[in-house]
Design an enzyme around this catalytic site. Structure first.
Site, PDB file in Angstrom:
ATOM      1  CB  CYS A   1      -0.934   0.007   1.193  1.00 50.66           C
ATOM      2  SG  CYS A   1      -2.067  -1.381   1.174  1.00 50.66           S
TER       3      CYS A   1
ATOM      4  CG  HIS B   1      -3.232   3.381   2.039  1.00 56.55           C
ATOM      5  ND1 HIS B   1      -3.655   3.027   0.782  1.00 56.55           N
ATOM      6  CD2 HIS B   1      -3.390   2.278   2.822  1.00 56.55           C
ATOM      7  CE1 HIS B   1      -4.037   1.759   0.796  1.00 56.55           C
ATOM      8  NE2 HIS B   1      -3.888   1.286   2.021  1.00 56.55           N
TER       9      HIS B   1
ATOM     10  CG  ASN C   1      -6.675  -0.875   1.092  1.00 58.48           C
ATOM     11  OD1 ASN C   1      -5.934  -0.454   0.207  1.00 58.48           O
ATOM     12  ND2 ASN C   1      -6.220  -1.380   2.223  1.00 58.48           N
TER      13      ASN C   1
HETATM   14  O1  UT7 Z   1      -3.910  -1.251   3.532  1.00 62.93           O
HETATM   15  C1  UT7 Z   1      -3.031  -1.857   4.411  1.00 62.93           C
HETATM   16  C2  UT7 Z   1      -3.348  -1.603   5.788  1.00 62.93           C
HETATM   17  N1  UT7 Z   1      -4.605  -2.216   6.184  1.00 62.93           N
HETATM   18  C3  UT7 Z   1      -5.328  -1.589   7.080  1.00 62.93           C
HETATM   19  O2  UT7 Z   1      -4.988  -0.492   7.439  1.00 62.93           O
HETATM   20  C4  UT7 Z   1      -6.524  -2.297   7.698  1.00 62.93           C
HETATM   21  C5  UT7 Z   1      -6.466  -2.120   9.194  1.00 62.93           C
HETATM   22  N2  UT7 Z   1      -7.503  -2.767   9.943  1.00 62.93           N
HETATM   23  C6  UT7 Z   1      -8.831  -2.475   9.845  1.00 62.93           C
HETATM   24  O3  UT7 Z   1      -9.222  -1.694   9.002  1.00 62.93           O
HETATM   25  C7  UT7 Z   1      -9.787  -3.071  10.864  1.00 62.93           C
HETATM   26  O4  UT7 Z   1      -9.048  -3.712  11.873  1.00 62.93           O
HETATM   27  C8  UT7 Z   1     -10.805  -4.073  10.253  1.00 62.93           C
HETATM   28  C9  UT7 Z   1     -11.810  -3.314   9.423  1.00 62.93           C
HETATM   29  C10 UT7 Z   1     -10.074  -5.097   9.430  1.00 62.93           C
HETATM   30  C11 UT7 Z   1     -11.561  -4.792  11.383  1.00 62.93           C
HETATM   31  O5  UT7 Z   1     -12.182  -3.858  12.232  1.00 62.93           O
HETATM   32  P1  UT7 Z   1     -12.073  -4.039  13.822  1.00 62.93           P
HETATM   33  O6  UT7 Z   1     -12.867  -2.967  14.411  1.00 62.93           O
HETATM   34  O7  UT7 Z   1     -10.617  -4.091  14.167  1.00 62.93           O
HETATM   35  O8  UT7 Z   1     -12.825  -5.407  14.056  1.00 62.93           O
HETATM   36  P2  UT7 Z   1     -12.264  -6.756  14.700  1.00 62.93           P
HETATM   37  O9  UT7 Z   1     -11.174  -7.335  13.859  1.00 62.93           O
HETATM   38  O10 UT7 Z   1     -12.000  -6.502  16.119  1.00 62.93           O
HETATM   39  O11 UT7 Z   1     -13.529  -7.679  14.549  1.00 62.93           O
HETATM   40  C12 UT7 Z   1     -14.678  -7.487  15.340  1.00 62.93           C
HETATM   41  C13 UT7 Z   1     -15.672  -8.589  15.023  1.00 62.93           C
HETATM   42  C14 UT7 Z   1     -15.084  -9.989  15.060  1.00 62.93           C
HETATM   43  O12 UT7 Z   1     -16.025 -10.827  15.664  1.00 62.93           O
HETATM   44  P3  UT7 Z   1     -15.798 -11.341  17.174  1.00 62.93           P
HETATM   45  O13 UT7 Z   1     -14.509 -12.119  17.113  1.00 62.93           O
HETATM   46  O14 UT7 Z   1     -15.729 -10.112  17.993  1.00 62.93           O
HETATM   47  O15 UT7 Z   1     -17.014 -12.181  17.385  1.00 62.93           O
HETATM   48  C15 UT7 Z   1     -14.984 -10.366  13.578  1.00 62.93           C
HETATM   49  O16 UT7 Z   1     -15.128 -11.742  13.380  1.00 62.93           O
HETATM   50  O17 UT7 Z   1     -16.211  -8.413  13.704  1.00 62.93           O
HETATM   51  C16 UT7 Z   1     -16.143  -9.641  12.998  1.00 62.93           C
HETATM   52  N3  UT7 Z   1     -15.992  -9.372  11.584  1.00 62.93           N
HETATM   53  C17 UT7 Z   1     -17.025  -9.163  10.746  1.00 62.93           C
HETATM   54  N4  UT7 Z   1     -18.362  -9.132  10.947  1.00 62.93           N
HETATM   55  C18 UT7 Z   1     -19.132  -8.877   9.892  1.00 62.93           C
HETATM   56  C19 UT7 Z   1     -14.839  -9.273  10.846  1.00 62.93           C
HETATM   57  N5  UT7 Z   1     -15.124  -9.015   9.566  1.00 62.93           N
HETATM   58  C20 UT7 Z   1     -16.463  -8.924   9.465  1.00 62.93           C
HETATM   59  C21 UT7 Z   1     -17.356  -8.675   8.404  1.00 62.93           C
HETATM   60  N6  UT7 Z   1     -18.672  -8.645   8.668  1.00 62.93           N
HETATM   61  N7  UT7 Z   1     -16.925  -8.423   7.152  1.00 62.93           N
END
Ligand code: UT7
Length: 334
Positions: A116, A257, A287
């Site tokens: 990225c 980004h 992204n």
């Molecule tokens: O470009 C390179 C750099 N990349 C980035 O900068 C991405 C950085 N990270 C992020 O943008 C965020 O961490 C995410 C969008 C990937 C995730 O958001 P989060 O607020 O950190 O959520 P989380 O990983 O803590 O997940 C919360 C919950 C989980 O369920 P449990 O374990 O709490 O029951 C996930 O399984 O949300 C669940 N989850 C989803 N639910 C519905 C993860 N993906 C999804 C989804 N739909 N697509």
């Protein structure tokens, strides 16, 4: 004697034809428009047609970037592409194929790998080539067909990425008001396991044990990446502004980004950028990795917000881990 500066002479982007909404994902995985919108800001992303490769997307953006710079393909001395989703596994490079499609032959072309942060790395390379007077006109392109390396059963990753390409021509100027003032790039392989695309390995049959099979799709530890991204992106801005004795108010546009609206808002708030300064395209394009920053610059250009001489602060963070920032004046006379 005039000083030779590198200069951003044009900008262009290509947005692939298939607009995919969050509700389209509800049909294939356990997710919701509400979750994706709340956690990422993303509403739509664009996917390439099955018939299109990364070099096809790069070609479309590159063609317009050359036209907007007032040049023809024959004026281009070198083509460099940043991609993590190239046409081939390792060769030929996407830059070779893009050059040929543009009608450029017998000129150097190669790809770089910086995920990225790829566009900032491209700017750094082009700046050095111009300042050393190695080349006069350089075509740099961030191009991704990430849909070809996504696991569409993994809700943690597949909703986050989109396809696209962004390109620009970098040339020379003697006018500091048209200059790329600074490009800072950095990397740390310590964080290999936070964001990666495994490669299937073959092994000579007599050598054991066999390496474990891991699928060649994007894997990401979202939470860890999120925290590191906010910290690093903020630090990048503070360092590059301090180096030039500038403050956030001196910048016309902050172009980060486009990975997650929450990351961008957290960084923007800490740095006191106004909403008018912060360029946002993550909601519509998601992204697009190396293409995200040039696509965002093109967006403000095509919406007549970006003017000749405007100062942009670019800021990226991604797999590697890699990161970087740049202070760039827009040198295309509208
Ligand atoms: O470009 C390179 C750099 N990349 C980035 O900068 C991405 C950085 N990270 C992020 O943008 C965020 O961490 C995410 C969008 C990937 C995730 O958001 P989060 O607020 O950190 O959520 P989380 O990983 O803590 O997940 C919360 C919950 C989980 O369920 P449990 O374990 O709490 O029951 C996930 O399984 O949300 C669940 N989850 C989803 N639910 C519905 C993860 N993906 C999804 C989804 N739909 N697509």
């Amino acid at each position: 004697m005039h000083h030779t500066y590198a200069s951003l002479k044009s900008i262009a982007a290509y947005i692939p034809p298939h607009c995919v909404s969050n509700t389209d994902f509800e049909k294939i995985i356990d997710t919701s428009d509400e979750w994706i919108t709340e956690r990422t800001g993303i509403k739509t992303r664009y996917f390439a047609d099955a018939s299109q490769t990364t070099s096809d997307l790069a070609y479309e953006a590159g063609k317009v970037a050359i036209q907007r710079a007032g040049l023809t393909p024959q004026d281009i001395d070198i083509v460099i592409v940043s991609t993590l989703s190239g046409d081939y596994l390792s060769m030929p490079s996407t830059a070779c194929l893009t050059s040929f499609k543009l009608g450029i032959e017998n000129k150097p072309a190669f790809d770089i790998s910086a995920a990225c942060s790829g566009f900032i790395y491209l700017l750094g390379l082009a700046k050095s080539f111009i300042e050393s007077k190695t080349y006069k006109n350089i075509l740099i392109i961030g191009a991704e067909r990430i849909s070809s390396i996504l696991d569409f059963t993994d809700r943690n990753t597949c909703v986050l990425f989109g396809d696209g390409a962004g390109a620009c021509v970098i040339g020379a100027t003697n006018d500091p008001k048209e200059a790329i003032l600074e490009v800072d790039i950095c990397a740390n392989g310590r964080y290999e396991n936070l964001l990666y695309t495994p490669r299937q390995c073959t092994t000579f049959p007599q050598l054991t044990p066999k390496p474990p099979k891991r699928e060649s799709v994007v894997h990401m530890e979202g939470k860890e990446i999120f925290k590191l991204a906010v910290k690093t992106l903020t630090q990048n801005v503070n360092e590059i502004l301090a180096k030039h004795q500038l403050s956030a108010q001196d910048v016309n546009f902050f172009v980060p980004h486009q990975a997650n609206l929450r990351i961008i808002n957290a960084v923007g708030k800490q740095l006191n950028f106004t909403p008018e300064q912060i360029v946002l395209t993550v909601q519509k394009y998601s992204n697009t990795s190396a293409a995200s920053i040039p696509m965002a610059i093109n967006d403000i250009y095509e919406n007549s917000r970006l003017k000749y001489g405007d100062l942009m602060l670019l800021d990226a963070f991604g797999g590697g881990l890699t990161w970087g920032s740049a202070l760039v004046r827009f040198a295309l006379k509208n």
